[in-house]
Design an enzyme around this catalytic site. Sequence first.
Site, PDB file in Angstrom:
ATOM      1  N   CYS A  92      41.250  57.476  47.993  1.00  0.00           N
ATOM      2  CA  CYS A  92      41.159  59.037  47.572  1.00  0.00           C
ATOM      3  C   CYS A  92      41.642  59.530  48.921  1.00  0.00           C
ATOM      4  O   CYS A  92      41.392  59.316  49.994  1.00  0.00           O
ATOM      5  CB  CYS A  92      39.938  59.609  47.193  1.00  0.00           C
ATOM      6  SG  CYS A  92      39.996  61.254  47.496  1.00  0.00           S
ATOM      7  N   ASP A 142      18.371  25.204  74.961  1.00  0.00           N
ATOM      8  CA  ASP A 142      19.450  25.648  74.690  1.00  0.00           C
ATOM      9  C   ASP A 142      20.260  25.999  76.244  1.00  0.00           C
ATOM     10  O   ASP A 142      21.445  25.619  76.621  1.00  0.00           O
ATOM     11  CB  ASP A 142      19.560  26.931  74.083  1.00  0.00           C
ATOM     12  CG  ASP A 142      19.108  26.675  72.429  1.00  0.00           C
ATOM     13  OD1 ASP A 142      19.019  25.349  72.150  1.00  0.00           O
ATOM     14  OD2 ASP A 142      19.336  27.428  71.576  1.00  0.00           O
ATOM     15  N   ALA A 143      19.370  26.727  77.205  1.00  0.00           N
ATOM     16  CA  ALA A 143      19.876  26.847  78.451  1.00  0.00           C
ATOM     17  C   ALA A 143      20.380  25.455  79.317  1.00  0.00           C
ATOM     18  O   ALA A 143      21.205  25.341  79.994  1.00  0.00           O
ATOM     19  CB  ALA A 143      18.697  27.515  79.257  1.00  0.00           C
ATOM     20  N   CYS A 167      37.440  64.637  43.320  1.00  0.00           N
ATOM     21  CA  CYS A 167      37.622  65.841  44.088  1.00  0.00           C
ATOM     22  C   CYS A 167      39.302  66.300  43.436  1.00  0.00           C
ATOM     23  O   CYS A 167      39.746  67.060  43.886  1.00  0.00           O
ATOM     24  CB  CYS A 167      37.716  65.611  45.650  1.00  0.00           C
ATOM     25  SG  CYS A 167      39.215  64.609  46.002  1.00  0.00           S
ATOM     26  N   CYS A 182      41.759  61.374  42.338  1.00  0.00           N
ATOM     27  CA  CYS A 182      40.357  61.172  42.725  1.00  0.00           C
ATOM     28  C   CYS A 182      39.655  61.468  41.532  1.00  0.00           C
ATOM     29  O   CYS A 182      39.573  62.997  41.162  1.00  0.00           O
ATOM     30  CB  CYS A 182      39.832  61.725  43.976  1.00  0.00           C
ATOM     31  SG  CYS A 182      38.178  61.394  44.360  1.00  0.00           S
ATOM     32  N   SER A 192      36.265  14.188  41.080  1.00  0.00           N
ATOM     33  CA  SER A 192      35.460  14.986  40.892  1.00  0.00           C
ATOM     34  C   SER A 192      34.361  14.486  40.080  1.00  0.00           C
ATOM     35  O   SER A 192      34.402  13.088  39.918  1.00  0.00           O
ATOM     36  CB  SER A 192      36.053  16.374  40.129  1.00  0.00           C
ATOM     37  OG  SER A 192      36.446  16.086  38.933  1.00  0.00           O
ATOM     38  N   CYS A 234      36.765  65.799  49.908  1.00  0.00           N
ATOM     39  CA  CYS A 234      36.317  65.141  48.728  1.00  0.00           C
ATOM     40  C   CYS A 234      34.849  64.945  48.743  1.00  0.00           C
ATOM     41  O   CYS A 234      34.245  64.168  49.621  1.00  0.00           O
ATOM     42  CB  CYS A 234      37.048  63.650  48.573  1.00  0.00           C
ATOM     43  SG  CYS A 234      36.197  62.688  47.173  1.00  0.00           S
ATOM     44  N   LYS A 256      24.117   8.989  42.106  1.00  0.00           N
ATOM     45  CA  LYS A 256      24.912   7.957  42.241  1.00  0.00           C
ATOM     46  C   LYS A 256      24.521   6.484  42.028  1.00  0.00           C
ATOM     47  O   LYS A 256      23.282   6.331  42.560  1.00  0.00           O
ATOM     48  CB  LYS A 256      25.780   8.090  43.591  1.00  0.00           C
ATOM     49  CG  LYS A 256      26.352   9.769  43.788  1.00  0.00           C
ATOM     50  CD  LYS A 256      27.016   9.686  45.217  1.00  0.00           C
ATOM     51  CE  LYS A 256      27.491  11.062  45.242  1.00  0.00           C
ATOM     52  NZ  LYS A 256      27.627  11.430  46.715  1.00  0.00           N
ATOM     53  N   LYS A 315      23.539  18.875  45.037  1.00  0.00           N
ATOM     54  CA  LYS A 315      25.089  19.344  45.172  1.00  0.00           C
ATOM     55  C   LYS A 315      25.175  20.563  45.884  1.00  0.00           C
ATOM     56  O   LYS A 315      24.842  21.468  45.409  1.00  0.00           O
ATOM     57  CB  LYS A 315      25.328  19.412  43.566  1.00  0.00           C
ATOM     58  CG  LYS A 315      26.775  19.486  43.258  1.00  0.00           C
ATOM     59  CD  LYS A 315      27.216  19.411  41.899  1.00  0.00           C
ATOM     60  CE  LYS A 315      28.611  19.251  41.642  1.00  0.00           C
ATOM     61  NZ  LYS A 315      29.341  20.620  42.038  1.00  0.00           N
TER      62      LYS A 315
HETATM   63  S1  IVH Z   1      30.175  13.355  45.189  1.00  0.00           S
HETATM   64  C1  IVH Z   1      33.038  10.620  43.193  1.00  0.00           C
HETATM   65  N1  IVH Z   1      28.157  14.522  46.278  1.00  0.00           N
HETATM   66  O1  IVH Z   1      30.752  18.404  43.803  1.00  0.00           O
HETATM   67  C2  IVH Z   1      32.356  11.476  44.158  1.00  0.00           C
HETATM   68  N2  IVH Z   1      29.994  15.781  45.476  1.00  0.00           N
HETATM   69  O2  IVH Z   1      32.624  18.099  41.135  1.00  0.00           O
HETATM   70  C3  IVH Z   1      32.596  12.992  43.940  1.00  0.00           C
HETATM   71  N3  IVH Z   1      29.684  18.096  45.898  1.00  0.00           N
HETATM   72  O3  IVH Z   1      34.203  18.154  44.401  1.00  0.00           O
HETATM   73  C4  IVH Z   1      31.735  13.782  45.046  1.00  0.00           C
HETATM   74  N4  IVH Z   1      27.620  18.024  46.822  1.00  0.00           N
HETATM   75  O4  IVH Z   1      32.810  19.176  46.182  1.00  0.00           O
HETATM   76  C5  IVH Z   1      29.378  14.549  45.727  1.00  0.00           C
HETATM   77  N5  IVH Z   1      26.403  15.251  47.323  1.00  0.00           N
HETATM   78  C6  IVH Z   1      27.605  15.543  46.779  1.00  0.00           C
HETATM   79  C7  IVH Z   1      27.924  16.605  46.393  1.00  0.00           C
HETATM   80  C8  IVH Z   1      29.173  16.782  45.945  1.00  0.00           C
HETATM   81  C9  IVH Z   1      28.705  18.794  46.403  1.00  0.00           C
HETATM   82  C10 IVH Z   1      30.974  18.704  45.211  1.00  0.00           C
HETATM   83  C11 IVH Z   1      32.096  17.933  45.880  1.00  0.00           C
HETATM   84  C12 IVH Z   1      32.846  17.703  44.456  1.00  0.00           C
HETATM   85  C13 IVH Z   1      32.124  18.404  43.388  1.00  0.00           C
HETATM   86  C14 IVH Z   1      32.140  17.541  42.041  1.00  0.00           C
END
Ligand code: IVH
Length: 681
Positions: A432, A38-39, A417, A414, A87, A438, A296, A121
């Site tokens: 309060c 780090d230094a 008190c 309060c 989502s 109190c 996925k 997640k």
């Molecule tokens: S994929 C289509 N991968 O979970 C792809 N999401 O409800 C959409 N999240 O809004 C997201 N870890 O905030 C993906 N490894 C991950 C994730 C992730 C967290 C959250 C993200 C998203 C929500 C999905």
Amino acid sequence: MKLIEIPPQIAAQAAQLRDQINRHNYLYHSLDKPQISDAAFDALFRQLRALEAQYPALVTDDSPTQRVGAAPLASFSQVRHELPMLSLENAFSAADLEDFERRIKARLETDKQIEFVCEPKIDGVAVSLLYEDGKLVRGATRGDGTSGEDITQNVRTIESIPLRLHGENLPSRLEVRGEIYIAKRTFAAINHEALQRGDKAFANPRNAAAGSLRQLDARLTAKRKLTMFCYSVGLVEGGDLPATQWGILHRLQTWGLRINPFIEVVCGSSACREYFDKMATQRPELDYEIDGVVFKVNDINLQRHLGMLTRTPRWAIAHKFPAEEGYTRLLEVEFQVGRTGAITPVARLEPVKVGGVTISNATLHNMDEVARLNLMTGDRVLVQRAGDVIPKVVAVDAAARPADARAIVLPDHCPACGAEVVLAADEVIARCSGGLYCSAQRKESLRHFASRLAMDIEGLGSKLVQQLVDEGLVNNPADLYRLTEAQLVALERMAPKSANNLLMALEKSKATTLARFIYALGIQEVGESTARNLALFFHDFAALRAADDEQLLAVPDVGPVVAGRIRTFFHQPDNQKVIDELLASGIHWPQVASSDVDPAALKGQSWVLTGTLSVLTRNEAKAKLQSLGAKVSGSVSKNTTCVVAGDAAGSKLTDAQQLGVPVLDESALLALLAEHGVEVA
Ligand code: IVH
């Protein structure tokens, strides 16, 4: 103004420094494999800053020196996402996962095994980062998925987010998506400080991350140590990406972005389930919150074939961990009075088991929260528990409201008190107005005074404080040191032995440190670390008592509000009297002479703490090492100077042994600190 000509060798030197700094930042933050101390890193940084100070025209906005310091914004502007931020559908069981796989196979009209990428997640805040020709030009929140807020200034302060990508074949425009979060450890520290200042704690790391990210003043974001894992891409123009999710993630990593280390490729839904079980076991060990895992389809072409529903892709699913939540009934709301008079509504609940723990109380924070929840006494409520955070009421089952439900009303006097309760126009917290009259405030101040990190008076807990105040024996901290054995023995349930123990603990507490004493006084907004800074800065208590604003503002972390609180506190005649009496009772501390501790004694050294220490907490040990100029880091590398291993030390100890890094036990650390004049008690 005359522009200073930049000599070409200087421009080249600056460019080289920037490259070096970016590379080491990447090695440290994204790969967790630092190659220099780090230094040495700080030295590179300082050289670049010095050059830029001498030749301001050298400064580019992607220079690593430009992470902090943008002027506060009046508001965030809106950003429209070029591709919506989706989502995820949720799965809750192995059967849901099998269904997910079945649907995919049916749609693709295939019997072949499907390859999935499994990812944790992350429970943080979804963001989008836009890079143009490798340069970070915009950061945005997810918002409603279609448009979010422009948080460019804030994301620029996050060290694991590169301001410039490096490497080959960068698309001309690349949108990277991922999750910004706060480590559990950092979250605990932020909340600890907030509570000590008398502020509201964040309910969970996700709220803390969201709150820190949505600061109009990016300098506040910079202080919060946010970090990010990237998990996908959005818009990609002028360049190609690999044809699998796995390939894309690893390509992002080569460009400098941080990806999660637990990502795996598996075949079929039963392997997905195994991954889920594995991560559920891993979860408590992680330094960040995950609320499930995400699966996925790995092949991007198959993803395209599968397409999406309105807001969720068909090729991905989230498998959430069972929530640590449960329904119960709100029996009563009580109003508690804190040390600074803050009145907090507390829910008394019908006992309910949540995540293996019985919950019968939950915090309601303040009346705004009660209104937000639309909560009434008698309601059926959803309570949630997250790790060691105080349980909270997260929702009301409005449909199950009984006919005799009662409104929750802030008392105008309060409960302890009887003084008037005031709610300042710009505050959400009612207080309060009874001050030291109190009894509840007095009790809380005394409890704080006696607490472990303050005067550490063993045996003086809430129950005893309550008795002492109720019996009229103690009104303020100075009274504690006037207690006699006869007075104590006369208390209910107090045997002569306990009375004696308490007197001994009181006597023992008189030998303290200046920092602890300052903290014990309970000045509003002065938490443990501010107290330490004040002690280090003033060395002398009399100097602190007499300090004016100008001196106070020179102390690290002290701003105008805190300075004001400190001055007001010491000017108050009652406080002056109590302090004089405390000092007269014999409270003392070792003189902290500025020359005793050399703030550069361990400069350039990088230390790692692991396992449980018994005399010091890890935080204390860290602060003490830092006071000697050492850096304290979270991972062991060949550049680590020394590892301190407490009880049950794990992988960091093994790492140290493998790399031949010296290992000390706690007593050796204490000896070393003492040698350098650092107080250990
Ligand atoms: S994929 C289509 N991968 O979970 C792809 N999401 O409800 C959409 N999240 O809004 C997201 N870890 O905030 C993906 N490894 C991950 C994730 C992730 C967290 C959250 C993200 C998203 C929500 C999905």
